[in-house]
Write a protein that holds these residues in place. Structure first.
Motif, PDB file in Angstrom:
ATOM      1  N   THR A 253      -4.329 134.092  46.775  1.00 40.74           N
ATOM      2  CA  THR A 253      -5.016 133.977  48.150  1.00 40.74           C
ATOM      3  C   THR A 253      -3.723 134.213  48.499  1.00 40.74           C
ATOM      4  O   THR A 253      -4.255 134.836  50.099  1.00 40.74           O
ATOM      5  CB  THR A 253      -4.119 132.007  48.197  1.00 40.74           C
ATOM      6  OG1 THR A 253      -4.755 131.637  47.886  1.00 40.74           O
ATOM      7  CG2 THR A 253      -4.377 131.825  49.660  1.00 40.74           C
ATOM      8  N   GLU A 254      -2.561 134.931  48.245  1.00 40.69           N
ATOM      9  CA  GLU A 254      -1.272 135.237  49.126  1.00 40.69           C
ATOM     10  C   GLU A 254      -2.137 136.548  49.005  1.00 40.69           C
ATOM     11  O   GLU A 254      -1.680 137.520  49.256  1.00 40.69           O
ATOM     12  CB  GLU A 254      -0.304 135.770  48.047  1.00 40.69           C
ATOM     13  CG  GLU A 254       0.196 134.025  48.093  1.00 40.69           C
ATOM     14  CD  GLU A 254       1.304 133.768  47.303  1.00 40.69           C
ATOM     15  OE1 GLU A 254       2.100 132.842  47.090  1.00 40.69           O
ATOM     16  OE2 GLU A 254       1.974 134.819  46.404  1.00 40.69           O
ATOM     17  N   LYS A 255      -2.610 137.972  47.978  1.00 42.23           N
ATOM     18  CA  LYS A 255      -3.487 138.878  48.182  1.00 42.23           C
ATOM     19  C   LYS A 255      -4.361 139.040  48.994  1.00 42.23           C
ATOM     20  O   LYS A 255      -4.238 140.119  49.401  1.00 42.23           O
ATOM     21  CB  LYS A 255      -3.795 139.251  46.404  1.00 42.23           C
ATOM     22  CG  LYS A 255      -4.043 140.465  46.505  1.00 42.23           C
ATOM     23  CD  LYS A 255      -4.398 141.039  45.427  1.00 42.23           C
ATOM     24  CE  LYS A 255      -4.666 142.152  44.862  1.00 42.23           C
ATOM     25  NZ  LYS A 255      -5.776 142.416  43.806  1.00 42.23           N
ATOM     26  N   GLU A 256      -5.373 138.505  49.445  1.00 39.28           N
ATOM     27  CA  GLU A 256      -6.349 138.222  50.197  1.00 39.28           C
ATOM     28  C   GLU A 256      -5.436 138.270  51.740  1.00 39.28           C
ATOM     29  O   GLU A 256      -5.917 138.900  52.578  1.00 39.28           O
ATOM     30  CB  GLU A 256      -7.198 137.368  49.993  1.00 39.28           C
ATOM     31  CG  GLU A 256      -7.715 137.110  49.115  1.00 39.28           C
ATOM     32  CD  GLU A 256      -8.752 135.569  49.320  1.00 39.28           C
ATOM     33  OE1 GLU A 256     -10.395 135.947  48.177  1.00 39.28           O
ATOM     34  OE2 GLU A 256      -8.592 135.242  49.937  1.00 39.28           O
ATOM     35  N   ALA A 257      -4.397 137.484  51.768  1.00 36.03           N
ATOM     36  CA  ALA A 257      -3.860 136.981  53.171  1.00 36.03           C
ATOM     37  C   ALA A 257      -2.942 138.657  53.434  1.00 36.03           C
ATOM     38  O   ALA A 257      -3.593 139.053  55.141  1.00 36.03           O
ATOM     39  CB  ALA A 257      -2.014 135.931  53.267  1.00 36.03           C
ATOM     40  N   GLU A 258      -2.406 139.401  52.924  1.00 31.80           N
ATOM     41  CA  GLU A 258      -1.111 140.617  52.486  1.00 31.80           C
ATOM     42  C   GLU A 258      -2.865 141.291  52.967  1.00 31.80           C
ATOM     43  O   GLU A 258      -2.394 142.431  54.116  1.00 31.80           O
ATOM     44  CB  GLU A 258      -0.999 141.104  51.390  1.00 31.80           C
ATOM     45  CG  GLU A 258       0.199 139.933  51.259  1.00 31.80           C
ATOM     46  CD  GLU A 258       0.742 140.794  50.220  1.00 31.80           C
ATOM     47  OE1 GLU A 258       1.789 139.513  49.111  1.00 31.80           O
ATOM     48  OE2 GLU A 258       0.413 141.411  48.905  1.00 31.80           O
ATOM     49  N   GLU A 259      -4.349 141.484  52.537  1.00 34.77           N
ATOM     50  CA  GLU A 259      -4.888 142.877  53.291  1.00 34.77           C
ATOM     51  C   GLU A 259      -5.170 142.277  54.345  1.00 34.77           C
ATOM     52  O   GLU A 259      -5.364 143.612  55.362  1.00 34.77           O
ATOM     53  CB  GLU A 259      -5.681 142.688  52.213  1.00 34.77           C
ATOM     54  CG  GLU A 259      -6.068 142.842  50.817  1.00 34.77           C
ATOM     55  CD  GLU A 259      -6.843 142.882  49.595  1.00 34.77           C
ATOM     56  OE1 GLU A 259      -6.559 142.842  48.620  1.00 34.77           O
ATOM     57  OE2 GLU A 259      -7.924 142.120  50.410  1.00 34.77           O
ATOM     58  N   GLU A 260      -5.660 141.317  54.955  1.00 35.28           N
ATOM     59  CA  GLU A 260      -6.104 141.093  56.252  1.00 35.28           C
ATOM     60  C   GLU A 260      -5.011 141.214  57.059  1.00 35.28           C
ATOM     61  O   GLU A 260      -4.449 141.842  57.859  1.00 35.28           O
ATOM     62  CB  GLU A 260      -6.310 139.384  56.363  1.00 35.28           C
ATOM     63  CG  GLU A 260      -7.210 139.504  55.587  1.00 35.28           C
ATOM     64  CD  GLU A 260      -7.266 137.289  55.516  1.00 35.28           C
ATOM     65  OE1 GLU A 260      -8.666 136.655  55.257  1.00 35.28           O
ATOM     66  OE2 GLU A 260      -6.475 136.834  56.283  1.00 35.28           O
TER      67      GLU A 260
ATOM     68  N   GLU B  22      -4.497 144.825  58.109  1.00 37.63           N
ATOM     69  CA  GLU B  22      -6.301 145.694  58.768  1.00 37.63           C
ATOM     70  C   GLU B  22      -5.784 144.958  59.815  1.00 37.63           C
ATOM     71  O   GLU B  22      -6.028 146.234  60.612  1.00 37.63           O
ATOM     72  CB  GLU B  22      -7.090 144.472  58.118  1.00 37.63           C
ATOM     73  CG  GLU B  22      -8.052 145.434  56.704  1.00 37.63           C
ATOM     74  CD  GLU B  22      -9.116 143.852  56.080  1.00 37.63           C
ATOM     75  OE1 GLU B  22      -9.713 144.382  54.925  1.00 37.63           O
ATOM     76  OE2 GLU B  22      -9.446 143.378  56.763  1.00 37.63           O
ATOM     77  N   GLU B  23      -4.887 144.604  60.151  1.00 38.34           N
ATOM     78  CA  GLU B  23      -5.070 144.237  61.756  1.00 38.34           C
ATOM     79  C   GLU B  23      -4.539 144.622  62.334  1.00 38.34           C
ATOM     80  O   GLU B  23      -4.766 145.297  63.472  1.00 38.34           O
ATOM     81  CB  GLU B  23      -4.726 142.576  61.816  1.00 38.34           C
ATOM     82  CG  GLU B  23      -5.805 141.555  61.367  1.00 38.34           C
ATOM     83  CD  GLU B  23      -5.043 139.803  61.914  1.00 38.34           C
ATOM     84  OE1 GLU B  23      -5.710 138.622  61.362  1.00 38.34           O
ATOM     85  OE2 GLU B  23      -3.502 140.056  61.619  1.00 38.34           O
ATOM     86  N   GLU B  24      -2.946 145.080  61.616  1.00 38.57           N
ATOM     87  CA  GLU B  24      -1.749 146.084  62.021  1.00 38.57           C
ATOM     88  C   GLU B  24      -3.025 147.294  62.216  1.00 38.57           C
ATOM     89  O   GLU B  24      -2.299 148.172  62.961  1.00 38.57           O
ATOM     90  CB  GLU B  24      -1.056 146.003  60.992  1.00 38.57           C
ATOM     91  CG  GLU B  24       0.769 146.812  61.031  1.00 38.57           C
ATOM     92  CD  GLU B  24       1.060 146.718  60.271  1.00 38.57           C
ATOM     93  OE1 GLU B  24       2.216 148.164  60.701  1.00 38.57           O
ATOM     94  OE2 GLU B  24       1.004 146.052  59.360  1.00 38.57           O
TER      95      GLU B  24
END
Length: 564
Positions: free
Chosen positions: A523-530, A533-535
Motif C-alpha cells: 500500500t505504501e508503495k502504491e501511494a508513493e507512485e501516485e 505522477e501528480e507531481e
C-alpha cells in the motif's frame, strides 16, 4: 590448607587482643607447690627475695645489682633481673614449705623445678642456674647465702665460649661416711640456641620417685636418664677398690720391649753425616739478578714543596720494594738444599721382646669399706628449704621469671600454659625475619598443642549457642528467608506462570503484525507512485502556462521543446 586458615584466625585474634590492650594476667596455681613466684609486683626484693651481704670464698663481694623489671614482650610481665656484667650476683628466697624427698618417694610423687630465663643480651660467659639450698642445722638466711652454701640440687644453663651445658647436679650424702659429694648428670643436647636469640626460654627438671629424670627446654626433652646409671661419679660406689697398702714389687719388670744387647753399630754407619746437603746439579736461573738490591728509593716520590733542607735536612725518597725483584730473584744466589742420601742419624740398637717382662702391674682388690647400695636415691636427696641464684656472668640484664617448685609436672605445665606459652608466642610473632604468619606456622609446628587450644576456641562458642537455644533453631519465616537468600516461594511460582502467559500473548500479537507487514508495504508503495505522477503532471501544466505567456509577449516564431 585448613591449618593455614586456622593460623590466620589465631594470628588475627592475637593481634586483636594486643590492640585492645587486655590487662596482663598472672599465672594461677592449680595444685600443690612448695614455692611459686610469678613476680607479681616491684616489691619482691626485700619481701620475698633477700640480697646477700656475704662474700665468696676468695674474698670477692657479691656486688652485682638486682632489679625487678618488665619483660620486653609485655612490660606488665615482671621478672627478676641480674643487672651487671663481670659481677658476682647472689639472691635467695626462703621457702615456707620445705621439700622432703622421703615423703615424696613414699607417696610416689615427682619433684619438678621450672623457671624462665631470658638473655636480653647475647650470653658470652657465665651461669644462670638455680641453687636449691639444702636443709642444715642452722636456719637459712639470705644475708649469708654464698657460693659455699650447701645445696641439694643445682639446675640450669651455663656457658663460656664454645662450651655450654645445662647443669643437673645433686649433692649426695654418703650414708656410711656422711661425706657429701657432687653427682653430675650426663650432658644435655639441642639447647645452645637459647643463649643468643634474646627470647624467654622455659627450663624444666622432672625427677621421679624411682630415680629417673628428664630435662626439658621450651617443653622439648633434651636429656633423660636415671640417677642410678647416668650420674658421675656414680651414686653407688664400687664394691671393691684398689688396696691402698699394696705396692709394686721391686723386681717387677713392666717393660714389654728392651734394646737388643747383642746388636752392634755397622762399620759404615756415619753418625756425623748432615741431614741436608747442597744440590750440586742446581744452576742459577736465567732471570736471576745478582746485582740488584731488594729495596730501592721510590722513583715516583717527589720532595714536598714545603721541605726546607736547612731545617728538615737533605730530603731522601722513601724506600720501597724493588719491582724487579717481585719474584725473589735478586741478590747473591746459593744452591738449594736437598736431603742427604747418606744420612742415618744416631745409631740405636733395635728393640726386642723382654724375656723378663712381668706384665702390667695393678694393686690387688679389697672390699670397699665405704660400700653401700642405695636403690632409692630419690628418697636420699637432702631436703630443700630455699631457692637461690648465685652466679658470675659477663652478660648483663639476665631475666628470671615464673619460678615454681612442685610435685607434679602437670601443675608446672598449667603454670607455663598461663605464662610462658603466651609470652613465647608474642616473642615469636614479634621476631624480625620471616612474616608473622610464617613464624606462627613454624611455632605451631613445633608446638602442636596450640591447635587444640584453637579448636576449643572455635568449637566451644558453637556448642554453647546450640545448648543455650534449646537444641535446633526455630524455623525461619519463608518470606524473610526468601528475601535474605533469593529462595523461590509459591507466590513467586504463580507470578512466574502469569508472566509466561503474558509473554505468549505478546508473542502472538507480534506474529500477527509480522504477517500483515507485506500488505502494508505494498500500500505504501502504491501511494508513493501516485504522488510521483501528480507531481509530474503539475510540472507539465506549469511548463505549458509558461510557454503560453511567452507567446503572448513576443509573437516571434521560435522552436519550442516539447514537454515530456
Amino acid at each position: 590448607m585448613f591449618t593455614k586458615v586456622v593460623a590466620v584466625l589465631l594470628f588475627v585474634a592475637v593481634l586483636s587482643q594486643e590492640a585492645e590492650e587486655e590487662p596482663f594476667k598472672l599465672p594461677s596455681l592449680k595444685g600443690n607447690a612448695f614455692f611459686a613466684d610469678p613476680f607479681a609486683n616491684f616489691e619482691g626484693i626485700g619481701s620475698i627475695w633477700g640480697l646477700s651481704s656475704s662474700s665468696k670464698g676468695d674474698g670477692s663481694k657479691f656486688d652485682g645489682r638486682w632489679a625487678i623489671e618488665g619483660n620486653s614482650a609485655n612490660l606488665k610481665d615482671l621478672g627478676l633481673v641480674a643487672k651487671d656484667k663481670a659481677k658476682h650476683h647472689a639472691i635467695s628466697a626462703k621457702m615456707n614449705k620445705k621439700v622432703d624427698f622421703t615423703e615424696l618417694h613414699d607417696s610416689q610423687k615427682q619433684f619438678v623445678v621450672q623457671y624462665e630465663v631470658k638473655y636480653q643480651d647475647t650470653m658470652e660467659c657465665g651461669g644462670s642456674y638455680l641453687k636449691l639450698a639444702a636443709e642444715v642445722d642452722e636456719e637459712f638466711s639470705s644475708d649469708t647465702f654464698n657460693d659455699k652454701t650447701l645445696y641439694s640440687i643445682m639446675f640450669g644453663p651455663d656457658k663460656c665460649g664454645l662450651e655450654s651445658r645445662i647443669h643437673f647436679i645433686v649433692n649426695y650424702k654418703n650414708p656410711v661416711t656422711g661425706a657429701v659429694e657432687e653427682k653430675h648428670a650426663k650432658a644435655s643436647s639441642d639447647f645452645k640456641e637459647i643463649f643468643g636469640d634474646n627470647k624467654s626460654h622455659l627450663l624444666t627438671l622432672v625427677v621421679d620417685f624411682d630415680g629417673s629424670f628428664e630435662i626439658f627446654v621450651d617443653q622439648n626433652s633434651v636429656n633423660k636418664g636415671s640417677m642410678l646409671t647416668d650420674m658421675t661419679p656414680a651414686i653407688n660406689p664400687p664394691s671393691e677398690i684398689d688396696d691402698p697398702s699394696d705396692s709394686k714389687p721391686s723386681d717387677w719388670d713392666d717393660k714389654e720391649k728392651i734394646p737388643d744387647p747383642m746388636a752392634t753399630k755397622p762399620e759404615d754407619w756415619d753418625e756425623d753425616a748432615p741431614k741436608f746437603i747442597e744440590d750440586e746439579e742446581a744452576t742459577m736461573p736465567d732471570n736471576w739478578l745478582e746485582d740488584e738490591v731488594e729495596q730501592v728509593p721510590d722513583p715516583d716520590a717527589v720532595k714536598p714543596e714545603d721541605w726546607d733542607d736547612e731545617e728538615d735536612g737533605e730530603w731522601e725518597a722513601p724506600i720501597v720494594e724493588n719491582p724487579k725483584c717481585e719474584a725473589g730473584n735478586c741478590g747473591p744466589w746459593t744452591r738449594p738444599q736437598k736431603p742427604n742420601p747418606e744420612y742415618k742419624g744416631s745409631w740405636a740398637p733395635p728393640l726386642i721382646d723382654n724375656p723378663n717382662y712381668s706384665g702390667v702391674w695393678s694393686p690387688k682388690k679389697i672390699a670397699n669399706p665405704d660400700y653401700y647400695e642405695d636403690k632409692t636415691p630419690f628418697a636420699s636427696l637432702m631436703p630443700i628449704t630455699a631457692v637461690g641464684i648465685e652466679m658470675w656472668t659477663m652478660t648483663k640484664d639476665i631475666m628470671f621469671d615464673n619460678i615454681i617448685l612442685t610435685d607434679s609436672k602437670s601443675v608446672a605445665d598449667e603454670w607455663a600454659g598461663e605464662s610462658w606459652n603466651k609470652k613465647a608466642l608474642i616473642e615469636k610473632l614479634a621476631a624480625p625475619g620471616d612474616s608473622p604468619m610464617d613464624q606462627f606456622l613454624v611455632f605451631a609446628g613445633e608446638n602442636p598443642w596450640i591447635w587444640i587450644l584453637l579448636a576449643a576456641a572455635v568449637i566451644l562458642p558453637v556448642v554453647l549457642y546450640f545448648y543455650c537455644s534449646g537444641g535446633s533453631p526455630a524455623p525461619a519465616d519463608d518470606g524473610a528467608e526468601a528475601k535474605k537468600t533469593d529462595k523461590v516461594t509459591p507466590d513467586d511460582e504463580e507470578k512466574e506462570d502469569e508472566g509466561e502467559e503474558e509473554e505468549k500473548e505478546a508473542s502472538g500479537e507480534q506474529k500477527e503484525e509480522e504477517e500483515d507487514m507485506p500488505e502494508l508495504e505494498e500500500t505504501e508503495k502504491e501511494a508513493e507512485e501516485e504522488a510521483a505522477e501528480e507531481e509530474e503532471a503539475e510540472e507539465e501544466e506549469a511548463a505549458e502556462e509558461e510557454i503560453a505567456e511567452e507567446k503572448e509577449e513576443a509573437p516571434v516564431k521560435r522552436r519550442t521543446r516539447k514537454a515530456d
